[in-house]
Scaffold this motif. Structure first.
Motif, PDB file in Angstrom:
ATOM      1  N   LYS A 164       0.822  -1.208   0.000  1.00  0.00           N
ATOM      2  CA  LYS A 164       0.000   0.000   0.000  1.00  0.00           C
ATOM      3  C   LYS A 164       0.860   1.265   0.000  1.00  0.00           C
ATOM      4  O   LYS A 164       0.527   2.259  -0.650  1.00  0.00           O
ATOM      5  N   GLU A 165       1.969   1.214   0.739  1.00  0.00           N
ATOM      6  CA  GLU A 165       2.848   2.385   0.742  1.00  0.00           C
ATOM      7  C   GLU A 165       3.489   2.589  -0.627  1.00  0.00           C
ATOM      8  O   GLU A 165       3.664   3.725  -1.082  1.00  0.00           O
ATOM      9  N   ALA A 166       3.832   1.510  -1.282  1.00  0.00           N
ATOM     10  CA  ALA A 166       4.370   1.624  -2.650  1.00  0.00           C
ATOM     11  C   ALA A 166       3.298   2.159  -3.590  1.00  0.00           C
ATOM     12  O   ALA A 166       3.573   2.996  -4.471  1.00  0.00           O
ATOM     13  N   GLU A 167       2.051   1.712  -3.394  1.00  0.00           N
ATOM     14  CA  GLU A 167       0.948   2.218  -4.221  1.00  0.00           C
ATOM     15  C   GLU A 167       0.728   3.704  -3.970  1.00  0.00           C
ATOM     16  O   GLU A 167       0.474   4.483  -4.910  1.00  0.00           O
ATOM     17  N   LEU A 168       0.859   4.125  -2.700  1.00  0.00           N
ATOM     18  CA  LEU A 168       0.717   5.545  -2.358  1.00  0.00           C
ATOM     19  C   LEU A 168       1.793   6.373  -3.049  1.00  0.00           C
ATOM     20  O   LEU A 168       1.510   7.445  -3.605  1.00  0.00           O
ATOM     21  N   GLN A 169       3.041   5.870  -3.022  1.00  0.00           N
ATOM     22  CA  GLN A 169       4.127   6.612  -3.659  1.00  0.00           C
ATOM     23  C   GLN A 169       3.906   6.723  -5.164  1.00  0.00           C
ATOM     24  O   GLN A 169       4.198   7.757  -5.766  1.00  0.00           O
ATOM     25  N   ARG A 170       3.379   5.648  -5.781  1.00  0.00           N
ATOM     26  CA  ARG A 170       3.100   5.713  -7.219  1.00  0.00           C
ATOM     27  C   ARG A 170       2.016   6.742  -7.514  1.00  0.00           C
ATOM     28  O   ARG A 170       2.117   7.508  -8.484  1.00  0.00           O
ATOM     29  N   GLU A 171       0.988   6.783  -6.666  1.00  0.00           N
ATOM     30  CA  GLU A 171      -0.103   7.733  -6.882  1.00  0.00           C
ATOM     31  C   GLU A 171       0.376   9.165  -6.678  1.00  0.00           C
ATOM     32  O   GLU A 171       0.017  10.075  -7.428  1.00  0.00           O
ATOM     33  N   LEU A 172       1.227   9.372  -5.623  1.00  0.00           N
ATOM     34  CA  LEU A 172       1.773  10.710  -5.380  1.00  0.00           C
ATOM     35  C   LEU A 172       2.672  11.146  -6.533  1.00  0.00           C
ATOM     36  O   LEU A 172       2.652  12.310  -6.941  1.00  0.00           O
ATOM     37  N   ALA A 173       3.465  10.202  -7.030  1.00  0.00           N
ATOM     38  CA  ALA A 173       4.339  10.539  -8.163  1.00  0.00           C
ATOM     39  C   ALA A 173       3.505  10.970  -9.360  1.00  0.00           C
ATOM     40  O   ALA A 173       3.861  11.911 -10.090  1.00  0.00           O
ATOM     41  N   LYS A 174       2.393  10.291  -9.573  1.00  0.00           N
ATOM     42  CA  LYS A 174       1.501  10.653 -10.679  1.00  0.00           C
ATOM     43  C   LYS A 174       0.924  12.049 -10.470  1.00  0.00           C
ATOM     44  O   LYS A 174       0.885  12.875 -11.398  1.00  0.00           O
ATOM     45  N   ILE A 175       0.486  12.342  -9.230  1.00  0.00           N
ATOM     46  CA  ILE A 175      -0.089  13.666  -8.919  1.00  0.00           C
ATOM     47  C   ILE A 175       0.950  14.762  -9.132  1.00  0.00           C
ATOM     48  O   ILE A 175       0.679  15.789  -9.775  1.00  0.00           O
ATOM     49  N   PHE A 176       2.164  14.531  -8.615  1.00  0.00           N
ATOM     50  CA  PHE A 176       3.211  15.558  -8.716  1.00  0.00           C
ATOM     51  C   PHE A 176       3.691  15.699 -10.165  1.00  0.00           C
ATOM     52  O   PHE A 176       4.068  16.800 -10.586  1.00  0.00           O
ATOM     53  N   ARG A 177       3.693  14.594 -10.906  1.00  0.00           N
ATOM     54  CA  ARG A 177       4.109  14.675 -12.316  1.00  0.00           C
ATOM     55  C   ARG A 177       3.101  15.494 -13.121  1.00  0.00           C
ATOM     56  O   ARG A 177       3.475  16.341 -13.941  1.00  0.00           O
ATOM     57  N   GLU A 178       1.815  15.262 -12.872  1.00  0.00           N
ATOM     58  CA  GLU A 178       0.778  16.037 -13.568  1.00  0.00           C
ATOM     59  C   GLU A 178       0.817  17.506 -13.162  1.00  0.00           C
ATOM     60  O   GLU A 178       0.653  18.402 -14.009  1.00  0.00           O
ATOM     61  N   LEU A 179       1.066  17.754 -11.866  1.00  0.00           N
ATOM     62  CA  LEU A 179       1.148  19.142 -11.399  1.00  0.00           C
ATOM     63  C   LEU A 179       2.362  19.841 -11.996  1.00  0.00           C
ATOM     64  O   LEU A 179       2.292  21.005 -12.408  1.00  0.00           O
ATOM     65  N   THR A 180       3.486  19.103 -12.070  1.00  0.00           N
ATOM     66  CA  THR A 180       4.695  19.678 -12.687  1.00  0.00           C
ATOM     67  C   THR A 180       4.444  20.024 -14.140  1.00  0.00           C
ATOM     68  O   THR A 180       4.877  21.076 -14.638  1.00  0.00           O
ATOM     69  N   GLN A 181       3.730  19.135 -14.846  1.00  0.00           N
ATOM     70  CA  GLN A 181       3.410  19.397 -16.244  1.00  0.00           C
ATOM     71  C   GLN A 181       2.540  20.642 -16.386  1.00  0.00           C
ATOM     72  O   GLN A 181       2.727  21.460 -17.295  1.00  0.00           O
TER      73      GLN A 181
END
Length: 853
Positions: free
Chosen positions: A245-262
């Motif tokens: 679950k923590e790995a899934e959380l990190q993947r989801e956060l990475a997706k959120i931050f990647r979209e925000l960075t874009q």
């Protein structure tokens, strides 16, 4: 940079301490990026840039003298993040995005405050800069839709379910472990009642001889073999799921931050423009604050052929010891020849001229009085000090000739050339001839030249050449000491014999020296003394004439003011008479109209009608004439008032104080924008408030003990990592940097891993709480969970005892156990008013600031 700008920086700037002053100015910047901009600023001949910087500085003088709030706040460094916005698919981390969000907020606030203040204050250049700053409200909204203003993530729908599951699993694991840690029968089997964190899992620290009491997976064994770290069977599945679950959380956060960075990449150009403007505002505000601290002003620009003038100059590095010097290049004079005794301040005067020119052309204020004006020089050349070089086989004289040759080759009419002890280092007669030849050629180039000398022939040169002016540093013949005052218009004596006697040369040698001086030389000395006295008498006479002239002007002004009062009274009377006449005309017209009606009722004759009309016409003409007279008098009064105002300006320019006339017209309270002088503004300016940061330091004895052979250290400003090899002597270590070994002073070294070096030092020393003081910064790194909570509890007790309301806790990020433990304890502690994580530049999620009730 123009080709000749190279003669305004580098060695020239270094020689005249420009870079030392620039370093001091940078200390007034509130941001790291503002400080970097100041440290990159150089003198230039670009008049448009100089004008822009000085106008911004003058606007800051007016702004900081007002009651408006400070528009700038310290923002975290963000320029290095912009490069990630240029590459598609890159991702900024949470703390980096938070830093960008803070910058957006502070830029928006600064822009708003300056634009509002410009409606009241005369700050056109500040307003222009604020209007050029792009709006960052949209990117700020995007950032703070994901992150709160305290740096924490918001409760986002994308991660809400995952976070709830992680919390549930942690609770399940905690309850399972409590069955062991709270069981009295397990006390002998467990090394600690606090679960250990190994391999990203919570484990039990079990004694090796009791490991059969706990069924599970052994993940690690201590180095001594006495402790094994076991994961009980009942939590293996929960731990595995927690990791997933923590790995899934990190993947989801990475997706959120990647979209925000874009999304933020679309505002890359706006970020860069806004940062350039914010750093410019920070740099010019810092320069103004430094100017206030030194009593400085922004120098005026010279116009056309106007000569430079420096009034009350004080070298900023001399501090309170500096004696104000006034240096005035008279119009038409291009060469200033300064003579006088050694240690009298001749060289300091040359350095002050050069330094002030460099500061002015970097857009910085200069420590001088109002009225100081300086031109923009295209280049500055100097020959000051002994540049003798053994390697290049250059004598003192040869090295000086090399410097002078460089100046003569590149100088033009916009160059400033400073020559110290011109003509020395060789035969006096030949040196004097060379000096005069150099000055002749520089005069042909129309350069500004300031030279010091002891050659009598150059004093005569200064008198006979119409483009030169002599000056001297004053010498007190009674105390045999220089006064460090510069006297314009007269040459000075070297007073070498008097100074030699005062310095301890035997009297018989002094008398012998006097006997060698020819009568002619004595006559010249007498002539110079006489000229100096005459010059002083002329100064006193000029001051008296000026004072008398001011007195006469004041009297004349008072007379004019009385005349104005009388004229205004006369106008009032005329107006009253006019009003009365108008009323009379109105009443008379009414009577006549009644008369006409009566006549019409009776016998009407032509003669009676013409008589009535004539009466009315004549009366109307009288009233009209009276109106014209009053208008002419009002016009005359206005012209006299304008003349008086002009006189006021002239008198004020000469230093007179004119009180406001009591007869000022109504309506003068109309809102106007008045220009305030730099000196007055700086005197009333309030210092910028900075956030105070208290840094906790380890005891010096402990730090000293850390320097042992084999210790890891960081060296120098670059923080290069190395290892201590051996101690060469007290305060000096041999340090290994990769394949390189160097000797480094201990004061330039910092222990790389302090917690590793001091792990055996107890957290609390045996002393009563009454004697022990709370810490500004409580470090929990390296502690176990239970030990850390006790340390935090003890810190809060000490704070309550000593009325200590604010401190910070460094717990690190790591696995998050210490971090979460600190948050849980502070959340339930009644003594805590509030707490929050630090900003990214202060430690981010690894540090928490605490405020007590």
């Amino acid at each position: 940079m123009t080709r000749k700008d190279e003669f305004l920086r580098g060695q020239v700037a270094q020689d005249f301490d420009f870079y030392r002053i620039r370093e001091k100015i940078s200390g007034y910047a509130i941001s790291e990026e503002g400080k970097d901009l100041i440290l990159s600023m150089e003198s230039t001949s670009d008049t448009s840039r100089i004008s822009m910087l000085k106008k911004l500085g003058q606007d800051w003088v007016r702004y900081l003298s007002s009651s408006w709030e400070k528009p700038l706040r310290a923002w975290p460094p963000v320029r290095s993040y912009f490069k990630y916005l240029k590459v598609e698919g890159t991702q900024l981390m949470q703390d980096q995005i938070f830093a960008l969000g803070l910058f957006c907020l502070y830029e928006t606030k600064a822009k708003s405050i300056i634009e509002s203040a410009s409606q009241e204050l005369e700050i056109p250049e500040l307003r222009k800069t604020a209007l050029q700053m792009p709006s960052l409200e949209i990117p700020a909204g995007q950032i703070f839709a994901v992150i709160r203003e305290d740096g924490q993530l918001r409760d986002l729908p994308q991660i809400r379910e995952i976070m709830q599951k992680i919390s549930s699993l942690k609770k399940e694991i905690e309850n399972a472990l409590k069955k062991y840690t709270s069981d009295p029968s397990m006390n002998q089997a467990l090394q600690s009642n606090v679960p250990a964190f190994r391999a990203e899992r919570e484990l039990l620290a079990v004694r090796n001889d009791h490991r059969n009491l706990v069924s599970g997976i052994i993940h690690e064994v201590s180095s001594s073999g006495s402790t094994v770290y076991i994961e009980p069977d009942e939590i293996v599945k929960a731990n595995n799921e927690l990791i997933e679950k923590e790995a899934e959380l990190q993947r989801e956060l990475a997706k959120i931050f990647r979209e925000l960075t874009q999304s933020l990449s679309a505002f890359r150009d706006d970020f860069e423009t806004a940062l350039d403007k914010m750093t410019l505002l920070d740099a010019t505000q810092a320069a103004t604050l430094w100017g206030k601290s030194t009593g400085g002003i922004y120098a005026e620009d010279t116009k056309d052929d106007e000569a430079p003038k420096i009034i009350g100059a004080r070298h900023p590095l001399l501090g309170e010891q500096a004696i104000p010097v006034t240096i005035n290049f008279i119009e038409g004079k291009r060469v200033l020849i300064i003579t006088g005794p050694n240690t009298g301040g001749k060289t300091v005067t040359l350095k002050t001229i050069a330094l002030f020119s460099l500061l002015n052309q970097a857009g910085f204020p200069v420590p001088a009085h109002e009225g100081t004006r300086l031109p923009v020089f295209s280049s500055i050349f100097a020959d000051i000090g002994d540049e003798q070089s053994i390697d290049q086989s250059l004598s003192t004289f040869s090295s000086r000739m090399k410097n002078i040759a460089l100046a003569m080759k590149n100088a033009d009419e916009n160059s400033l050339i400073l020559l110290d002890e011109l003509g020395t280092g060789t035969d006096p007669q030949e040196g004097g001839a060379i000096a005069m030849a150099v000055l002749d050629l520089l005069l042909e180039k129309k350069s500004f030249v300031a030279a010091t000398t002891h050659h009598g022939v150059l004093k005569n040169y200064g008198y006979t050449n119409p483009s030169c002016i002599n000056a001297s540093v004053e010498f007190d013949s009674e105390t045999l000491k220089p006064t460090y005052r510069l006297l314009m218009g007269v040459p000075g004596e070297s007073h070498a014999i008097d100074i030699a006697l005062h310095s301890g040369l035997p009297p018989e040698a002094v008398e012998k020296a006097r006997s060698y001086i020819s009568t002619q030389q004595a006559d010249v000395s007498s002539l110079i003394n006489g000229l100096t006295k005459k010059h002083e008498e002329l100064d006193l006479l000029t001051q008296k004439i000026f004072a008398d002239e001011k007195m006469l002007r004041e009297r004349e002004l008072k007379i004019h003011q009385k005349e104005e009062k009388n004229l205004e009274k006369e106008i009032e009377l005329k107006k009253l008479e006019h009003t009365q006449s108008s009323q009379f005309l109105k009443e008379t017209r009414s009577k006549l109209e009644n008369l006409v009606r009566i006549l019409r009722e009776g016998e009407i004759t032509r003669e009676k009608t013409l008589a009535v009309k004539g009466f009315i016409t004549e009366l109307s003409k009288d009233v009209e004439d009276q109106t014209n007279v009053i208008s002419a008098m009002e016009k005359e009064s206005e012209e006299k008032k304008k003349a008086i105002e002009q006189e006021k300006e002239i008198i004020a320019a000469n230093g007179m104080k004119i009180s406001k006339a009591s007869t000022s017209r109504e309506g003068s309270s109309k809102k106007t924008k008045k220009r305030m002088s730099n000196s007055k503004a700086l005197e009333s300016a309030t210092a910028m408030e900075y956030e105070k940061i208290q840094i906790h330091k380890k005891p010096q004895v402990l730090m000293k003990d850390m320097f042992v052979e084999g210790a890891e250290v960081l060296a120098g400003k670059e923080k290069r990592k190395g290892t201590l090899i051996r101690k060469e002597k007290e305060g000096l270590w041999l340090v290994q940097f990769g394949m390189l070994k160097m000797k480094v002073p201990q004061r330039e070294l910092i222990i790389s891993d302090i917690k590793k070096q001091i792990h055996d030092v107890p957290v609390f020393i045996g002393a009563s709480q009454e004697d022990e003081r709370p810490k500004f910064e409580l470090r929990l790194l390296g502690m176990r969970y239970e030990e850390a909570i006790k340390a935090l509890e003890h810190q809060i007790d000490l704070c309550c005892i000593h009325s200590f309301r604010n401190f910070s806790v460094i717990h690190g990020k790591g696995s998050g156990i210490l971090q979460q433990g600190v948050v849980d304890y502070l959340s339930h502690c009644p003594a805590v008013k509030e707490f929050h994580y630090a900003r990214p530049e202060e430690g981010g999620f690894g540090k928490t600031f605490v405020e007590l009730t």
